[in-house]
Design an enzyme around this catalytic site. Structure first.
Site, mmCIF file in Angstrom:
data_model
loop_
_atom_site.group_PDB
_atom_site.id
_atom_site.type_symbol
_atom_site.label_atom_id
_atom_site.label_comp_id
_atom_site.label_asym_id
_atom_site.label_seq_id
_atom_site.Cartn_x
_atom_site.Cartn_y
_atom_site.Cartn_z
ATOM 1 N N LYS A 107 47.943 40.574 24.519
ATOM 2 C CA LYS A 107 46.787 39.756 24.157
ATOM 3 C C LYS A 107 45.709 40.702 23.646
ATOM 4 C CE LYS A 107 42.867 37.313 26.066
ATOM 5 N NZ LYS A 107 42.242 36.603 27.197
ATOM 6 N N GLY A 168 34.339 33.153 30.783
ATOM 7 C CA GLY A 168 33.758 33.030 32.114
ATOM 8 C C GLY A 168 32.569 32.091 32.212
ATOM 9 N N ALA A 194 39.466 30.849 26.967
ATOM 10 C CA ALA A 194 38.077 31.058 27.423
ATOM 11 C C ALA A 194 37.236 29.792 27.315
ATOM 12 C CB ALA A 194 37.377 32.176 26.666
ATOM 13 N N GLY A 195 36.443 29.575 28.336
ATOM 14 C CA GLY A 195 35.460 28.497 28.315
ATOM 15 C C GLY A 195 35.778 27.302 29.186
ATOM 16 N N ASN A 216 41.155 31.800 33.320
ATOM 17 C CA ASN A 216 41.149 32.634 34.509
ATOM 18 C C ASN A 216 40.046 32.195 35.466
ATOM 19 O OD1 ASN A 216 41.059 34.718 36.431
ATOM 20 N ND2 ASN A 216 41.286 36.319 34.977
ATOM 21 N N THR A 217 38.785 32.329 35.005
ATOM 22 C CA THR A 217 37.659 32.075 35.900
ATOM 23 C C THR A 217 37.634 30.650 36.438
ATOM 24 O OG1 THR A 217 36.456 33.675 34.572
ATOM 25 C CG2 THR A 217 35.170 32.409 36.131
#
Lengths: 265, 70
Positions: A107, A168, A194-195, A216-217
């Site tokens: 990635k 994040g 993301a987001g 992830n977050t």
């Protein structure tokens, strides 16, 4: 199980097929036990990791992430997080390939600044060129610019991964129109990376027709990460089924669901 | 008498016997068999060449592993 979630609905990246359309990161968890439980609950088959200096002389017996998230069970997707130049990103990918015994899937993310972690597309395109000539299969984190996305595809990316919003941030998909334009012209998988903040964000991405979502977050920073991982798994599946099913047209006025004839007087 | 040399490992000084191999360094650091990747002077040294790669004074060694990330 209905036919829509049949076994033929697979995500294919760099020639390998996956049943799960949820890709997850391994950062920000309390410990490796929580990481393992959350990833199991997510059902993810592709799992991202970062590459960092080994702490010398500290706890040599400390378990390694790859002993818990093993390459024989998961497709490990090493990232270039923390890289701000093409040179650093390429170096990180080469180290990752050595670390994972010749594995070529990476990635790529080259960041512009620490406050936004927004992708630096100029450096990303530069790194992309080197990585492709070096034989890597590159999934690219990018901004939601359809022109940049097209360039990455033309250069040989195996997946385009525009951000929904800042890494994040948990703000969801802020510009679905651009993601749609990117998907319309792409011939390779488009993933939102993301987001995502909660399950509905993931479902929206899938309903729009994204091939998969990377997060992830949203899982790791939930109060109960393992439960949120399970919620995300369901949201991804629900969103995918809804996309395949095809939503009803939006109407301005009501349309009765119950028949009008046979009403009692 | 065995002479020593100084190298840099992940940015810190490390003392090694002269003519030590990369595999010797890995053993000294108790990292043998671990999932790591190593660069010497910004060039990756494949695992298969750790034993045959001799280190020189002032070599810059980077040892990395996988950690949690998104």
């Amino acid at each position: 199980m209905t036919h829509s979630m049949n076994n033929n609905d697979l995500l294919t990246i760099a020639g390998k097929s996956y049943r799960s359309r949820l890709l997850v990161g391994t950062g920000k968890y309390k410990d490796l036990a929580e990481t393992r439980l959350a990833i199991e609950a997510s059902g993810a088959e592709i799992v991202t990791v970062a590459v960092r200096r080994t702490n010398i002389g500290q706890n040599p017996d400390e378990p390694n992430l790859l002993d818990v998230i093993t390459p024989d069970k998961y497709t490990i997707l090493p990232n270039t997080a923390g890289c701000y130049t093409a040179e650093d990103a390429v170096r990180t990918c080469r180290l990752a390939r050595e670390l994972l015994g010749g594995h070529n899937l990476v990635k790529l993310e080259v960041l512009g600044d620490q406050k936004t972690l927004y992708p630096d597309m100029e450096e990303t395109l530069k790194a992309m060129k080197t990585l492709i000539s070096d034989g890597f299969d590159v999934m690219v984190y990018c901004n939601d610019d359809p022109i940049a996305a097209k360039k990455l595809e033309d250069m040989g990316a195996c997946a385009i991964m525009p951000l929904g919003s800042l890494i994040g941030s948990g703000l969801g998909i802020l510009n679905p129109h651009n993601i749609r334009i990117i998907m319309e012209s792409a011939n390779i998988p488009v993933l939102v990376d993301a987001g995502v903040g909660t399950a509905s964000d993931a479902a929206i991405a899938m309903e729009m027709g994204c091939e998969a979502v990377l997060m992830n977050t949203a899982i790791a920073a939930a109060k109960d990460p393992v439960l949120m991982a399970s919620a995300m798994r369901k949201a991804i599946e629900a969103g995918r089924e809804a996309y395949l099913a095809g939503r009803m047209p939006r109407k301005k006025y009501a349309s009765a669901s119950s028949p009008m004839n046979g009403l009692i007087d | 008498m065995q002479k020593n040399m100084q190298i840099q490992v992940n940015g810190a000084s490390q003392t090694l016997p002269e003519n030590a191999s990369l595999a010797d360094l890995v053993a000294l650091l108790e990292l043998t068999g671990k999932r790591i990747a190593i660069e010497v002077n910004a060039e990756i040294v494949p695992r298969s060449q750790h034993s045959s790669t001799l280190l020189q004074a002032d070599d810059q060694v980077e040892i990395v592993h996988a950690i949690g990330g998104g």
